[in-house]
Design a protein around this motif. Structure first.
Motif, PDB file in Angstrom:
ATOM      1  N   GLU A   6       0.700  -1.355   0.184  1.00  0.00           N
ATOM      2  CA  GLU A   6      -0.119   0.146  -0.114  1.00  0.00           C
ATOM      3  C   GLU A   6       0.914   1.425   0.136  1.00  0.00           C
ATOM      4  OE1 GLU A   6      -3.743  -0.012   2.618  1.00  0.00           O
ATOM      5  OE2 GLU A   6      -3.079   1.807   3.037  1.00  0.00           O
ATOM      6  N   ILE A   7       1.874   1.196   0.844  1.00  0.00           N
ATOM      7  CA  ILE A   7       2.815   2.675   0.989  1.00  0.00           C
ATOM      8  C   ILE A   7       3.861   2.586  -0.171  1.00  0.00           C
ATOM      9  CG2 ILE A   7       2.380   2.935   3.214  1.00  0.00           C
ATOM     10  CD1 ILE A   7       5.299   2.056   3.532  1.00  0.00           C
ATOM     11  N   PHE A   8       4.101   1.405  -0.923  1.00  0.00           N
ATOM     12  CA  PHE A   8       5.161   1.293  -1.768  1.00  0.00           C
ATOM     13  C   PHE A   8       4.785   2.278  -3.132  1.00  0.00           C
ATOM     14  CE2 PHE A   8       8.089   0.333  -5.122  1.00  0.00           C
ATOM     15  CZ  PHE A   8       9.276   0.092  -4.400  1.00  0.00           C
ATOM     16  N   PHE A 243      15.753   2.343  13.970  1.00  0.00           N
ATOM     17  CA  PHE A 243      15.962   3.405  12.704  1.00  0.00           C
ATOM     18  C   PHE A 243      15.759   2.690  11.099  1.00  0.00           C
ATOM     19  CE2 PHE A 243      19.654   3.713   9.677  1.00  0.00           C
ATOM     20  CZ  PHE A 243      19.298   5.081   9.362  1.00  0.00           C
ATOM     21  N   MET A 244      16.162   1.567  11.182  1.00  0.00           N
ATOM     22  CA  MET A 244      16.247   1.003   9.746  1.00  0.00           C
ATOM     23  C   MET A 244      14.474   0.844   9.628  1.00  0.00           C
ATOM     24  SD  MET A 244      19.169  -1.885   9.688  1.00  0.00           S
ATOM     25  CE  MET A 244      20.875  -1.397   9.836  1.00  0.00           C
ATOM     26  N   LYS A 245      13.712   0.573  10.382  1.00  0.00           N
ATOM     27  CA  LYS A 245      12.228   0.110  10.104  1.00  0.00           C
ATOM     28  C   LYS A 245      11.798   1.686   9.665  1.00  0.00           C
ATOM     29  CE  LYS A 245      10.182  -3.495  12.895  1.00  0.00           C
ATOM     30  NZ  LYS A 245      10.523  -3.642  14.189  1.00  0.00           N
ATOM     31  N   ASP A 246      11.914   2.494  10.335  1.00  0.00           N
ATOM     32  CA  ASP A 246      11.809   3.969   9.802  1.00  0.00           C
ATOM     33  C   ASP A 246      12.017   4.403   8.328  1.00  0.00           C
ATOM     34  OD1 ASP A 246      10.267   6.210  10.393  1.00  0.00           O
ATOM     35  OD2 ASP A 246      11.491   7.306  11.855  1.00  0.00           O
ATOM     36  N   LEU A 247      13.388   4.230   8.285  1.00  0.00           N
ATOM     37  CA  LEU A 247      14.087   4.401   7.057  1.00  0.00           C
ATOM     38  C   LEU A 247      13.539   3.393   5.876  1.00  0.00           C
ATOM     39  CD1 LEU A 247      16.564   5.527   5.390  1.00  0.00           C
ATOM     40  CD2 LEU A 247      17.873   3.675   5.832  1.00  0.00           C
ATOM     41  N   ASP A 248      13.125   2.470   6.236  1.00  0.00           N
ATOM     42  CA  ASP A 248      12.470   1.489   5.134  1.00  0.00           C
ATOM     43  C   ASP A 248      11.369   1.945   4.515  1.00  0.00           C
ATOM     44  OD1 ASP A 248      14.409  -0.431   4.695  1.00  0.00           O
ATOM     45  OD2 ASP A 248      13.677  -1.834   6.208  1.00  0.00           O
ATOM     46  N   LYS A 249      10.510   2.580   5.901  1.00  0.00           N
ATOM     47  CA  LYS A 249       9.111   3.039   5.365  1.00  0.00           C
ATOM     48  C   LYS A 249       9.246   4.591   4.591  1.00  0.00           C
ATOM     49  CE  LYS A 249       5.636   5.002   8.157  1.00  0.00           C
ATOM     50  NZ  LYS A 249       5.334   5.540   9.354  1.00  0.00           N
ATOM     51  N   GLU A 250      10.004   5.400   4.856  1.00  0.00           N
ATOM     52  CA  GLU A 250      10.259   6.432   4.202  1.00  0.00           C
ATOM     53  C   GLU A 250      10.857   6.082   2.712  1.00  0.00           C
ATOM     54  OE1 GLU A 250       9.770   9.617   4.970  1.00  0.00           O
ATOM     55  OE2 GLU A 250       9.057   8.862   7.135  1.00  0.00           O
ATOM     56  N   PRO A 257      12.947   0.477  -3.662  1.00  0.00           N
ATOM     57  CA  PRO A 257      13.224  -0.924  -3.371  1.00  0.00           C
ATOM     58  C   PRO A 257      14.076  -1.399  -2.156  1.00  0.00           C
ATOM     59  CG  PRO A 257      13.850  -0.919  -5.332  1.00  0.00           C
ATOM     60  CD  PRO A 257      13.656   0.588  -5.086  1.00  0.00           C
ATOM     61  N   ALA A 258      14.179  -0.535  -1.205  1.00  0.00           N
ATOM     62  CA  ALA A 258      15.078  -1.215  -0.153  1.00  0.00           C
ATOM     63  C   ALA A 258      14.864  -2.589   0.299  1.00  0.00           C
ATOM     64  CB  ALA A 258      14.985  -0.252   1.050  1.00  0.00           C
ATOM     65  N   LYS A 259      16.047  -3.420   0.104  1.00  0.00           N
ATOM     66  CA  LYS A 259      15.690  -4.733   0.488  1.00  0.00           C
ATOM     67  C   LYS A 259      16.556  -5.310   1.562  1.00  0.00           C
ATOM     68  CE  LYS A 259      15.445  -9.283  -1.771  1.00  0.00           C
ATOM     69  NZ  LYS A 259      14.289  -9.824  -0.915  1.00  0.00           N
ATOM     70  N   ILE A 289      18.469   7.990  -0.949  1.00  0.00           N
ATOM     71  CA  ILE A 289      18.825   7.084   0.154  1.00  0.00           C
ATOM     72  C   ILE A 289      19.662   7.928   1.161  1.00  0.00           C
ATOM     73  CG2 ILE A 289      20.091   5.051   0.914  1.00  0.00           C
ATOM     74  CD1 ILE A 289      18.852   3.580  -1.628  1.00  0.00           C
ATOM     75  N   MET A 290      20.980   8.358   0.682  1.00  0.00           N
ATOM     76  CA  MET A 290      21.796   9.053   1.636  1.00  0.00           C
ATOM     77  C   MET A 290      21.286  10.317   2.273  1.00  0.00           C
ATOM     78  SD  MET A 290      25.344   8.873  -0.643  1.00  0.00           S
ATOM     79  CE  MET A 290      25.040   9.765  -2.167  1.00  0.00           C
ATOM     80  N   GLU A 291      20.394  10.960   1.569  1.00  0.00           N
ATOM     81  CA  GLU A 291      19.749  12.342   2.128  1.00  0.00           C
ATOM     82  C   GLU A 291      18.545  11.896   3.243  1.00  0.00           C
ATOM     83  OE1 GLU A 291      18.033  14.995  -0.548  1.00  0.00           O
ATOM     84  OE2 GLU A 291      16.588  15.472   1.002  1.00  0.00           O
ATOM     85  N   ILE A 292      17.887  10.782   2.985  1.00  0.00           N
ATOM     86  CA  ILE A 292      16.997  10.234   4.034  1.00  0.00           C
ATOM     87  C   ILE A 292      17.727   9.626   5.179  1.00  0.00           C
ATOM     88  CG2 ILE A 292      14.938   8.814   4.309  1.00  0.00           C
ATOM     89  CD1 ILE A 292      14.311   9.671   1.250  1.00  0.00           C
TER      90      ILE A 292
END
Ligand code: ADP
Ligand code: MG
Length: 696
Positions: A6-8, A243-250, A257-259, A289-292
């Motif tokens: 849904e969010i992708f 952090f990683m969960k939050d990052l993946d979501k953003e 497609p962060a994997k 990715i680097m910025e976020i």
């Protein structure tokens, strides 16, 4: 719970959004522009702009920005609101095709390496419809290229797009020779594995070197470093996991497609890898990715460090650049095939890479040159500064058999004749992959491992596309005009292997033996950026760029100048920060400690003049003389910096920085680190390596 499907891509004006928001015929025309590079009619762009605006406003956007990639640094943007008019207290939100297609940022402050004098400072940005627009921070981001009004290219995206077209053209020529008339387009792909460090934000902010330079200029080696290697693939700490969960979501929201995510070898080091995609999009994604990563880290009270070598004695960070070629019909051209003809085609593309990498080693090295990356490539960890290709023993043996016209292994086939015999089976994805090679064939793609973690992947991909396209072009010139295709093809492949096999090396690239062997093979060993960057303007390289219209001569000159300038500037800033930290923090701290110890001794003596003060005296003597040494080195570095500023000639200045400044900085660091080890923790003015590396 995150609903990934849904969010992708929910914040991306992608195909799904286009189809939903555009009239069918407009959508079809836009799609043709995207897939076939056809120019876009202004009437259509008006409709697209309006639909994009309506979509963006629904996603919360109030502003739009043309987003571009200047020659130095990461990305740049200039925001405008959609407000175009206001009548009777009501605003009208508008966004025209003209605004979508073209913007005019104040270009004068972007580096141009002398391309554009300030009086003709105007430049413009132009929409790149092949990369989707997206909404971030209530702003519609429009990916664009950036040019001067006289047409000079001022960014990294324009040459990248040109190189993508170039490799498409010449790959198609080759594919036609093998009877692939159905293939309409060939696109380079990129999967960028990004390494980074995460540390506690308060610790980070207490160190001027980290804040101003992104790396530590001081720091004694901690008793427990990465010796145990217990961090790699270890369980993620809760703070990091959050952090990683939050990052993946953003990232998912932006259609990235962060994997893969995992710990790296060094303490506090991590990796994120998205699925691969076509390189223009993958590069935009990597910039995001680097910025976020940096922004999300802030939110979690962490600091994300992208520098190539933030901590001495601890593994550095690279960005593995996985590169391949894919057709619009979904075929990976570096996937060895099953039929004799597919094999021959695979071998020819492989030969183009081998020949290109051998002939343009210097360009590949220069494309990843930066002051930061020098700390990795020179030392004994990341791939060395020497470019070579790892093919694996089996593929190398097959090439040997082809070259010498001899039997391979115990296969039936006596001689492998290209275009006639099927290639012998070989291990495609060897699990014991050679991790020391700077450029490794990993089954169906090449992994260029020299790219620095903080660098844009644009430059290395421009080079890869261009050099491989050049070889494909030369091959096509020969094969299109020959009488006997199979025979000519055979000879061409054998000759290429013979002439360029020196670039193939399957052994340990970190070893001293390889450095010696590489010298014998007359391969380049460009250890520092000051050696590598000047290669950009070697005659053969200028010829390559101008022949294929990737850069004009003045454009490549300007890039060369800018990179050298940047190299000097980075080292100059580091040296100044080092001086400041030494004079204002380290020397005073040591003096304070000396005073404390001396006072202890005096107090003891006043109590009883016969009391021994060996320890106090020894510490005071030792620290005083080290501090004096440090003080002298500071003066020497100051003198050298003044000298450097007076050097007008850019290459000479960069060599001066490489030889004189860096060596003096190393001396200062060495003394300071010894002082740190011998001074009380209470007085030491900033967090130690242990404090930072094990802070979360
Ligand atoms: P490593 O063992 O080097 O860590 P990974 O499997 O973690 O390798 O990463 C491989 C990377 O290569 C991923 O980012 C993946 O998306 C990328 N990749 C896979 N196939 C291709 C391809 N055909 N073109 C470009 N990149 C690819
Ligand atoms: Mg890798």
């Amino acid at each position: 719970m995150i609903n990934v499907p849904e969010i992708f891509g929910s914040m991306v004006f992608n195909e799904h959004a286009m189809r939903a928001h555009l009239p069918k015929d407009i959508y079809m025309q836009l799609k043709e522009t995207i897939t076939e590079g056809k120019p876009l009619d202004i009437n259509i762009s008006n409709i697209v702009a309006n639909a994009m605006k309506d979509w963006a406003i629904k996603k919360g956007a109030t502003h739009y920005t043309h987003w571009f990639q200047p020659m130095i640094g990461l990305t740049a943007e200039k925001h405008d609101s959609f407000i175009s008019n206001y009548k009777g207290g009501k605003v009208i939100m508008e966004f025209s095709g003209k605004e979508l297609i073209k913007g005019e940022p104040d270009a004068s402050s972007f580096p141009s390496g002398g391309l554009r004098a300030t009086f003709e400072a105007r430049g413009y940005t132009a929409w790149d419809p092949t990369s989707y627009a997206f909404v971030k921070n209530n702003t519609l981001y429009i990916p664009t290229i950036f040019c001067s009004y006289s047409g000079e290219v001022l960014d990294k995206k324009t040459p990248l797009l040109k190189s993508i077209e170039l490799i498409n053209t010449h790959s198609l020529r080759i594919l036609k020779l093998f009877g692939n008339y159905n293939i309409k387009r060939v696109m380079p792909t990129l999967g960028a594995e990004q390494k980074y460090f995460l540390v506690d934000k308060n610790m980070f902010n207490k160190r001027q070197d980290l804040v101003s330079c992104g790396r530590t200029l001081f720091g004694a080696k901690p008793p427990k470093g990465q010796d145990l290697e217990d961090h790699y693939f270890g369980a993620l700490r809760p703070k990091v996991s959050k952090f990683m969960k939050d990052l993946d979501k953003e990232l998912w929201k932006l259609g990235i497609p962060a994997k893969t995510k995992h710990n790296e070898v060094a303490p506090a080091q991590y990796e994120i890898a998205p699925l691969f995609t076509t390189s223009n999009i993958a590069i935009d994604h990597n910039q995001l990715i680097m910025e976020i990563m940096k922004n999300v880290a802030e939110r979690h009270n962490l600091s994300c460090i992208l520098h190539e070598k933030p901590f001495a004695g601890v593994n550095g960070s690279g960005k593995h650049n996985n590169w391949s070629l894919i057709t619009n019909t979904g075929i990976n051209l570096f996937e060895p095939g099953n039929s004799p003809y597919e094999n021959a085609q695979f071998l020819l593309f492989l030969c183009a890479v081998i020949k290109g990498v051998d002939e343009y080693q210097d360009l590949l090295r220069a494309s990843v040159a930066s002051a930061g990356n020098d700390h990795r490539l020179g030392s004994n960890e990341a791939p060395p500064a020497i470019i070579s290709i790892f093919l694996g023993d089996e593929l190398t043996d097959i090439l040997n058999a082809i070259e010498n016209g001899v039997k391979y292994g115990n296969k039936e086939v006596m001689k492998i004749k290209i275009g006639v015999h099927t290639l012998p089976e070989f291990q495609k994805d060897n699990t014991d992959r050679n991790r020391t090679s700077p450029f490794a064939f990993t089954g169906n793609k090449f992994e260029f491992r020299m790219v620095g973690s903080s660098l844009s992947p644009a430059c290395p991909n421009i080079m890869l596309n261009t050099i491989v396209a050049e070889e494909l072009c030369k091959f096509a010139d020969i094969l299109e005009n020959c009488d006997n295709f199979n025979d000519t093809l055979n000879k061409l492949i054998v000759k290429t292997i013979k002439d360029h096999k020196r670039i193939i090396f399957n052994g340990n690239s970190y070893s001293d033996e390889w450095t010696k062997e590489a010298k014998k093979r007359r391969l380049h060993n460009l250890e520092t950026s000051a050696d590598a960057i000047p290669q950009l303007i070697a005659e053969k390289n200028i010829h390559l760029f101008t022949k294929h219209n990737i850069y004009t001569k003045s454009e490549i000159m300007s890039r060369h100048n800018m990179l050298l300038q940047n190299y000097c500037r980075v080292i100059s800033i580091e040296a100044k920060v080092m001086l400041e930290m030494t004079k204002k923090q380290i020397i005073p701290a040591v003096l304070k400690y000396i005073k404390e110890i001396s006072e202890t001794a005096l107090t003891k003596k006043s109590l009883n003049s016969n009391l021994e003060c060996y320890v106090e005296e020894d510490i005071v003597n030792n620290l005083s003389s080290l501090n004096f040494e440090l003080y002298n080195e500071v003066k020497k570095l100051e003198d050298s910096l003044n000298e450097a500023h007076e050097l007008i000639d850019l290459p000479a200045r960069s060599i001066f920085y490489r030889d004189s400044i860096i060596s003096k900085m190393n001396k200062i660091r060495k003394i300071s680190d010894t002082l740190e080890k011998n001074t009380s923790k209470e007085v030491w003015p900033f967090p130690s390596y242990s404090d930072i590396l094990f802070s979360i």
